[in-house]
Write a protein that holds these residues in place. Sequence first.
Motif, mmCIF file in Angstrom:
data_model
loop_
_atom_site.group_PDB
_atom_site.id
_atom_site.type_symbol
_atom_site.label_atom_id
_atom_site.label_comp_id
_atom_site.label_asym_id
_atom_site.label_seq_id
_atom_site.Cartn_x
_atom_site.Cartn_y
_atom_site.Cartn_z
ATOM 1 N N PRO A 41 0.717 -1.250 -0.028
ATOM 2 C CA PRO A 41 0.064 -0.202 0.143
ATOM 3 C C PRO A 41 0.810 1.264 -0.170
ATOM 4 C CG PRO A 41 0.143 -0.692 2.275
ATOM 5 C CD PRO A 41 1.272 -1.594 1.401
ATOM 6 N N PHE A 42 2.112 1.133 -0.096
ATOM 7 C CA PHE A 42 3.064 2.190 -0.221
ATOM 8 C C PHE A 42 4.093 2.009 -0.703
ATOM 9 C CE2 PHE A 42 6.558 4.599 1.982
ATOM 10 C CZ PHE A 42 6.038 5.925 2.000
ATOM 11 N N ALA A 43 4.852 3.097 -1.534
ATOM 12 C CA ALA A 43 6.037 3.160 -2.134
ATOM 13 C C ALA A 43 6.730 4.610 -2.150
ATOM 14 C CB ALA A 43 5.847 2.894 -3.610
ATOM 15 N N ALA A 44 7.834 4.773 -2.098
ATOM 16 C CA ALA A 44 8.724 5.890 -2.128
ATOM 17 C C ALA A 44 9.041 6.031 -3.800
ATOM 18 C CB ALA A 44 9.733 5.963 -1.378
ATOM 19 N N LEU A 45 8.517 7.217 -4.313
ATOM 20 C CA LEU A 45 9.179 7.272 -5.757
ATOM 21 C C LEU A 45 10.237 8.383 -5.719
ATOM 22 C CD1 LEU A 45 8.599 7.204 -8.872
ATOM 23 C CD2 LEU A 45 6.902 9.223 -8.377
ATOM 24 N N ALA A 46 11.366 7.892 -6.346
ATOM 25 C CA ALA A 46 12.647 8.845 -6.558
ATOM 26 C C ALA A 46 12.698 9.436 -7.871
ATOM 27 C CB ALA A 46 13.978 8.071 -6.063
ATOM 28 N N THR A 47 12.732 10.512 -8.383
ATOM 29 C CA THR A 47 12.725 11.008 -9.642
ATOM 30 C C THR A 47 14.362 12.122 -9.641
ATOM 31 O OG1 THR A 47 11.373 12.885 -8.916
ATOM 32 C CG2 THR A 47 10.599 11.010 -9.978
ATOM 33 N N SER A 48 14.549 12.396 -10.716
ATOM 34 C CA SER A 48 15.579 13.445 -10.840
ATOM 35 C C SER A 48 15.173 14.671 -11.922
ATOM 36 C CB SER A 48 16.939 12.539 -11.490
ATOM 37 O OG SER A 48 18.023 13.423 -11.682
ATOM 38 N N GLY A 49 15.680 15.724 -11.545
ATOM 39 C CA GLY A 49 15.424 16.803 -12.711
ATOM 40 C C GLY A 49 16.563 17.871 -12.668
ATOM 41 N N PRO A 50 16.414 18.899 -13.418
ATOM 42 C CA PRO A 50 17.737 19.905 -13.231
ATOM 43 C C PRO A 50 17.862 20.497 -11.956
ATOM 44 C CG PRO A 50 16.097 20.355 -15.203
ATOM 45 C CD PRO A 50 15.472 19.234 -14.265
ATOM 46 N N GLU A 51 16.865 20.462 -11.127
ATOM 47 C CA GLU A 51 17.085 21.064 -9.858
ATOM 48 C C GLU A 51 17.858 20.027 -8.874
ATOM 49 O OE1 GLU A 51 14.295 21.110 -11.402
ATOM 50 O OE2 GLU A 51 14.048 23.214 -11.996
ATOM 51 N N LEU A 53 17.794 15.891 -6.986
ATOM 52 C CA LEU A 53 16.901 14.519 -6.883
ATOM 53 C C LEU A 53 15.583 14.985 -5.927
ATOM 54 C CD1 LEU A 53 19.998 12.335 -5.932
ATOM 55 C CD2 LEU A 53 18.813 12.617 -8.022
ATOM 56 N N ASP A 54 14.568 13.935 -5.947
ATOM 57 C CA ASP A 54 13.302 14.168 -5.067
ATOM 58 C C ASP A 54 12.785 12.871 -4.717
ATOM 59 O OD1 ASP A 54 11.129 15.958 -4.197
ATOM 60 O OD2 ASP A 54 10.280 14.408 -5.396
ATOM 61 N N CYS A 55 12.398 12.628 -3.561
ATOM 62 C CA CYS A 55 11.891 11.553 -3.163
ATOM 63 C C CYS A 55 10.407 11.705 -2.648
ATOM 64 C CB CYS A 55 12.690 10.703 -2.314
ATOM 65 S SG CYS A 55 12.269 8.833 -2.029
ATOM 66 N N SER A 56 9.406 11.062 -3.299
ATOM 67 C CA SER A 56 7.899 11.315 -2.690
ATOM 68 C C SER A 56 7.184 9.985 -2.264
ATOM 69 C CB SER A 56 7.307 12.033 -3.943
ATOM 70 O OG SER A 56 5.958 12.124 -3.520
ATOM 71 N N PRO A 57 6.726 10.317 -1.115
ATOM 72 C CA PRO A 57 5.813 9.181 -0.622
ATOM 73 C C PRO A 57 4.778 8.842 -1.301
ATOM 74 C CG PRO A 57 5.528 11.108 0.948
ATOM 75 C CD PRO A 57 6.536 11.642 -0.045
ATOM 76 N N ARG A 58 4.116 7.842 -1.826
ATOM 77 C CA ARG A 58 2.944 7.243 -2.353
ATOM 78 C C ARG A 58 2.325 6.194 -1.710
ATOM 79 N NH1 ARG A 58 2.655 10.779 -7.261
ATOM 80 N NH2 ARG A 58 4.497 12.054 -6.890
ATOM 81 N N GLY A 59 0.959 6.600 -1.326
ATOM 82 C CA GLY A 59 0.443 5.521 -0.759
ATOM 83 C C GLY A 59 -1.189 5.395 -1.073
ATOM 84 N N ASP A 60 -1.908 4.284 -0.911
ATOM 85 C CA ASP A 60 -3.073 3.996 -1.533
ATOM 86 C C ASP A 60 -3.507 2.581 -0.924
ATOM 87 O OD1 ASP A 60 -5.254 4.287 -3.184
ATOM 88 O OD2 ASP A 60 -4.391 5.478 -4.686
ATOM 89 N N VAL A 61 -4.702 1.993 -1.517
ATOM 90 C CA VAL A 61 -5.100 0.670 -1.259
ATOM 91 C C VAL A 61 -4.028 -0.179 -1.693
ATOM 92 C CG1 VAL A 61 -7.574 1.430 -1.232
ATOM 93 C CG2 VAL A 61 -6.364 0.553 -3.485
ATOM 94 N N PRO A 62 -3.942 -1.378 -1.077
ATOM 95 C CA PRO A 62 -2.858 -2.386 -1.545
ATOM 96 C C PRO A 62 -3.140 -2.634 -2.969
ATOM 97 C CG PRO A 62 -3.628 -2.963 0.547
ATOM 98 C CD PRO A 62 -4.526 -1.792 0.338
ATOM 99 N N GLY A 63 -1.942 -2.519 -3.762
ATOM 100 C CA GLY A 63 -2.110 -2.771 -5.220
ATOM 101 C C GLY A 63 -2.200 -1.596 -5.998
ATOM 102 N N PHE A 64 -1.976 -0.493 -5.494
ATOM 103 C CA PHE A 64 -2.370 0.856 -6.056
ATOM 104 C C PHE A 64 -1.413 0.836 -7.134
ATOM 105 C CE2 PHE A 64 1.191 1.791 -3.333
ATOM 106 C CZ PHE A 64 1.736 3.210 -3.851
ATOM 107 N N VAL A 65 -0.219 0.400 -7.337
ATOM 108 C CA VAL A 65 0.627 0.433 -8.348
ATOM 109 C C VAL A 65 0.139 -0.792 -9.310
ATOM 110 C CG1 VAL A 65 3.025 0.182 -9.380
ATOM 111 C CG2 VAL A 65 2.348 1.704 -7.354
#
Length: 203
Positions: A41-51, A53-65
Amino acid sequence: MAVITSVEQLEVIYGHPGETSTVKVADRVTPSYRVLIETSPFAALATSGPEGLDCSPRGDVPGFVRVHDEKTLMMPDRRGNNRIDSLRNIVRDPRVALLFLIPGCGNTLRVNGRAYVSDDPELLTSFRMEGKAPRTVIVLTVEEIYFQCARAIVRSDLWNPDRRVDPKSLPTPGQILAEMSENRIGGEEYDRAWPERARQSMW
């Protein structure tokens, strides 16, 4: 302070990974890894951009991905603060990583790949919750996927209910906002209103 500046120096210190650390790596979603994704039900999403790095929490019902196929994952972008840091990064640099957590499970799941952001109407509709569709969906092509052993979770005792921190011992969002804005926003009223505001805007 001694500073390590090369991979060769690291390898002298750590040696090379054993077979159990390498054989588990796949370039697609295997049946076992699919179970882990669909249970989380939870994942941390890491991304990269010109500014940076970023890491964002993502949560939802189990299997939301959603496992669309063995090479493709789909994740709805639910309502939030509209900073869209992750989305800004993805449209400029498609490289992403996900770290899945499953409550009560020591193992985590790591996914590396490339993503794009879609606002396809049919896709958005397929992710409706309580009649509300996300504004976009992140579509990720899996390049590397593997489980991480439980040492970090065991060391942190993360799922032990007896180790939970009393929220009253921590600064509240309202207090932090007030401190950062010299009391222009936030405060006790923000904290009182948040639960109902979040309930109404969860999806």
